[in-house]
Design a protein around this motif. Structure first.
Motif, PDB file in Angstrom:
ATOM      1  N   MET A   1       0.824  -1.203   0.000  1.00 44.72           N
ATOM      2  CA  MET A   1       0.000   0.000   0.000  1.00 44.72           C
ATOM      3  C   MET A   1       0.858   1.253   0.000  1.00 44.72           C
ATOM      4  O   MET A   1       0.405   2.308  -0.430  1.00 44.72           O
ATOM      5  N   GLY A   2       2.093   1.141   0.434  1.00 44.17           N
ATOM      6  CA  GLY A   2       2.991   2.274   0.431  1.00 44.17           C
ATOM      7  C   GLY A   2       3.662   2.518  -0.913  1.00 44.17           C
ATOM      8  O   GLY A   2       4.369   3.506  -1.087  1.00 44.17           O
ATOM      9  N   LEU A   3       3.436   1.630  -1.872  1.00 43.86           N
ATOM     10  CA  LEU A   3       4.027   1.776  -3.201  1.00 43.86           C
ATOM     11  C   LEU A   3       3.029   2.463  -4.125  1.00 43.86           C
ATOM     12  O   LEU A   3       1.878   2.038  -4.225  1.00 43.86           O
ATOM     13  N   SER A   4       3.455   3.486  -4.804  1.00 41.49           N
ATOM     14  CA  SER A   4       2.537   4.280  -5.626  1.00 41.49           C
ATOM     15  C   SER A   4       2.021   3.542  -6.851  1.00 41.49           C
ATOM     16  O   SER A   4       0.986   3.910  -7.401  1.00 41.49           O
ATOM     17  N   ASN A   5       2.704   2.489  -7.280  1.00 41.67           N
ATOM     18  CA  ASN A   5       2.276   1.791  -8.491  1.00 41.67           C
ATOM     19  C   ASN A   5       1.544   0.479  -8.206  1.00 41.67           C
ATOM     20  O   ASN A   5       1.377  -0.339  -9.096  1.00 41.67           O
ATOM     21  N   VAL A   6       1.086   0.289  -6.969  1.00 40.58           N
ATOM     22  CA  VAL A   6       0.373  -0.936  -6.599  1.00 40.58           C
ATOM     23  C   VAL A   6      -1.061  -0.608  -6.229  1.00 40.58           C
ATOM     24  O   VAL A   6      -1.320   0.332  -5.484  1.00 40.58           O
ATOM     25  N   GLU A   7      -1.981  -1.393  -6.773  1.00 41.45           N
ATOM     26  CA  GLU A   7      -3.396  -1.289  -6.406  1.00 41.45           C
ATOM     27  C   GLU A   7      -3.826  -2.632  -5.824  1.00 41.45           C
ATOM     28  O   GLU A   7      -3.742  -3.656  -6.500  1.00 41.45           O
ATOM     29  N   VAL A   8      -4.236  -2.642  -4.576  1.00 42.56           N
ATOM     30  CA  VAL A   8      -4.733  -3.862  -3.949  1.00 42.56           C
ATOM     31  C   VAL A   8      -6.191  -4.015  -4.365  1.00 42.56           C
ATOM     32  O   VAL A   8      -7.008  -3.148  -4.068  1.00 42.56           O
ATOM     33  N   VAL A   9      -6.499  -5.102  -5.070  1.00 35.65           N
ATOM     34  CA  VAL A   9      -7.859  -5.265  -5.584  1.00 35.65           C
ATOM     35  C   VAL A   9      -8.630  -6.395  -4.923  1.00 35.65           C
ATOM     36  O   VAL A   9      -9.858  -6.405  -4.967  1.00 35.65           O
ATOM     37  N   ALA A  10      -7.923  -7.362  -4.302  1.00 35.68           N
ATOM     38  CA  ALA A  10      -8.631  -8.489  -3.701  1.00 35.68           C
ATOM     39  C   ALA A  10      -7.786  -9.108  -2.595  1.00 35.68           C
ATOM     40  O   ALA A  10      -6.557  -9.125  -2.674  1.00 35.68           O
ATOM     41  N   ILE A  11      -8.486  -9.599  -1.568  1.00 31.96           N
ATOM     42  CA  ILE A  11      -7.833 -10.343  -0.498  1.00 31.96           C
ATOM     43  C   ILE A  11      -8.624 -11.615  -0.249  1.00 31.96           C
ATOM     44  O   ILE A  11      -9.833 -11.676  -0.503  1.00 31.96           O
ATOM     45  N   CYS A  12      -7.918 -12.631   0.227  1.00 35.78           N
ATOM     46  CA  CYS A  12      -8.554 -13.918   0.491  1.00 35.78           C
ATOM     47  C   CYS A  12      -7.981 -14.494   1.781  1.00 35.78           C
ATOM     48  O   CYS A  12      -6.761 -14.494   1.976  1.00 35.78           O
ATOM     49  N   ASP A  13      -8.861 -14.973   2.641  1.00 31.51           N
ATOM     50  CA  ASP A  13      -8.436 -15.635   3.865  1.00 31.51           C
ATOM     51  C   ASP A  13      -9.632 -16.412   4.410  1.00 31.51           C
ATOM     52  O   ASP A  13     -10.784 -16.050   4.148  1.00 31.51           O
ATOM     53  N   VAL A  14      -9.356 -17.447   5.184  1.00 30.09           N
ATOM     54  CA  VAL A  14     -10.438 -18.211   5.808  1.00 30.09           C
ATOM     55  C   VAL A  14     -10.807 -17.646   7.171  1.00 30.09           C
ATOM     56  O   VAL A  14     -11.848 -17.990   7.723  1.00 30.09           O
TER      57      VAL A  14
ATOM     58  N   GLY B   1      -8.304   3.131   5.635  1.00 33.00           N
ATOM     59  CA  GLY B   1      -7.749   4.474   5.735  1.00 33.00           C
ATOM     60  C   GLY B   1      -6.979   4.909   4.505  1.00 33.00           C
ATOM     61  O   GLY B   1      -6.377   5.973   4.490  1.00 33.00           O
ATOM     62  N   SER B   2      -7.005   4.104   3.460  1.00 33.15           N
ATOM     63  CA  SER B   2      -6.226   4.417   2.255  1.00 33.15           C
ATOM     64  C   SER B   2      -7.125   4.986   1.168  1.00 33.15           C
ATOM     65  O   SER B   2      -8.329   5.072   1.317  1.00 33.15           O
ATOM     66  N   ASN B   3      -6.500   5.332   0.056  1.00 36.20           N
ATOM     67  CA  ASN B   3      -7.259   5.852  -1.073  1.00 36.20           C
ATOM     68  C   ASN B   3      -7.562   4.767  -2.098  1.00 36.20           C
ATOM     69  O   ASN B   3      -7.937   5.067  -3.226  1.00 36.20           O
TER      70      ASN B   3
END
Length: 163
Positions: free
Chosen positions: A59-72, A86-88
């Motif tokens: 999340m601190g990298l300007s060229n990364v977009e987190v689009v999905a997470i997976c966990d049980v 709290g991010s954009n």
């Protein structure tokens, strides 16, 4: 250890999209070309303590977009959502409900990269599935626990051209 992890993720985030191999499949070529100009669409499999650390780094990298997470684990998902809230970043997709929800994420999301932070016994099968989906794949150590699993990773990399 933390500095090495951050350096590794930063290297992947900055170099993976620029890698172009003529032997790669069309899906991979499309992703490589797309990622060279856009943000790296990233998915996370496993967002417990270590996965949350990787999530914060990305999340601190300007060229990364987190689009999905997976966990049980609902607790891990809740903590990861709090980190992201709290991010954009736009609202992300959450995959859960069973041990194989990651397969649904890989099928439905157009991911450039996947970061795997799950228990060891899941690393190889998740990394193989991620590479087959066309995503650059980062997995915590050990990536494999048997020689056969090591060969599964090598063979999948050679078949797909995905690291």
């Amino acid at each position: 250890m933390k500095k090495a992890t951050i350096a590794g993720l930063t290297t992947v985030a900055f170099t993976a999209p620029g890698i172009s191999d003529p032997a790669q499949g069309e899906k991979t070529k499309k992703k490589t070309a797309q990622a060279a100009t856009d943000r790296i669409r990233t998915g996370f499999i496993g967002v417990g303590n270590r996965g949350q650390g990787h999530l914060q780094t990305c999340m601190g990298l300007s060229n990364v977009e987190v689009v999905a997470i997976c966990d049980v684990s609902e607790r891990s998902l809740s903590a990861a959502k709090n980190i992201i809230s709290g991010s954009n970043f736009p609202e992300l997709k959450v995959y859960t409900g069973n041990d194989f929800a990651y397969l649904e994420m890989l099928e439905k999301e157009d991911l450039d990269a996947v970061i795997i932070s799950t228990p060891w016994e899941w690393h190889t099968r998740m990394a193989v599935a991620s590479m087959k989906s066309g995503a650059y794949t980062g997995v915590e150590v050990p990536a494999a626990t048997t020689i056969d699993e090591c060969w599964d990773l090598v063979n999948t990399h050679e078949e797909t051209g995905i690291n």
